[in-house]
Design an enzyme around this catalytic site. Structure first.
Site, short mmCIF file in Angstrom:
data_model
loop_
_atom_site.label_atom_id
_atom_site.label_comp_id
_atom_site.label_asym_id
_atom_site.label_seq_id
_atom_site.Cartn_x
_atom_site.Cartn_y
_atom_site.Cartn_z
N HIS A 152 48.54 73.00 37.04
CA HIS A 152 49.11 74.35 37.07
C HIS A 152 50.49 74.34 37.72
CE1 HIS A 152 46.89 73.79 40.84
NE2 HIS A 152 47.81 74.56 41.40
N HIS A 185 53.32 76.79 39.78
CA HIS A 185 53.54 78.01 40.55
C HIS A 185 54.93 78.56 40.18
CE1 HIS A 185 50.36 77.16 43.69
NE2 HIS A 185 50.54 75.92 43.22
#
Ligand code: AMP
Ligand code: ZN
Length: 136
Positions: free
Chosen positions: A99, A101
């Site tokens: 992932h 940010h």
């Protein structure tokens, strides 16, 4: 992956504040934001980290970073944005589903700044560059 919290979000088992989704990508607000609007961009398929992500996904991820990043800046009034990815626990990765940010920033917010160092010599620096190159 059955015990992955982000896979559970993708499957709708755990709720999220969704910002964007398509077949390959989901973006939702981080539950513990560094700044308000802090968003996570994740692939809808489970990969543990960057090194497992197929190259074909690259263009779709860049598209999402741009689209979602610009949306975050417009919605929050941010004047800058950090795109950060932690890979492996030593680099601060807590959720082992790759992932990114997206963290909106305002001039002078002083949220974080990574401490930088220096090499002992140009020779040391060049030798390390050569060593990395040989490992590619
Ligand atoms: P990392 O340290 O890079 O693995 O970041 C994981 C991020 O996931 C952290 O910033 C958490 O606040 C965030 N997070 C964990 N669980 C949830 C959740 N259920 N919904 C939204 N964000 C979450
Ligand atoms: Zn997962």
């Amino acid at each position: 992956m059955s015990d992955c919290i982000f896979c559970k979000i993708i499957d709708g088992e755990i709720p999220c504040a969704k910002v964007y989704e398509d077949e390959d990508i989901l973006a939702f607000l981080d539950i513990a934001p560094i700044s308000k609007g802090h968003t996570l961009v994740i692939p809808t398929k489970h990969y543990n980290n960057l090194f497992e992500i197929p190259e074909e996904l690259g263009a779709k991820l860049i598209f999402a970073f741009k689209k979602v990043g610009q949306g975050i800046m417009k919605a929050t009034g941010a004047t800058g944005i950090n795109v950060v990815m932690n890979n492996f626990a030593s680099a601060g990765q807590v959720v082992p589903h790759a992932h990114w940010h997206l963290i909106p920033r305002i001039e002078g917010d002083n949220l974080f700044k990574i401490t930088q160092g220096k090499y002992d010599s140009n020779d040391e620096m060049q030798k390390l560059a050569d060593k990395i190159n040989k490992c590619l």
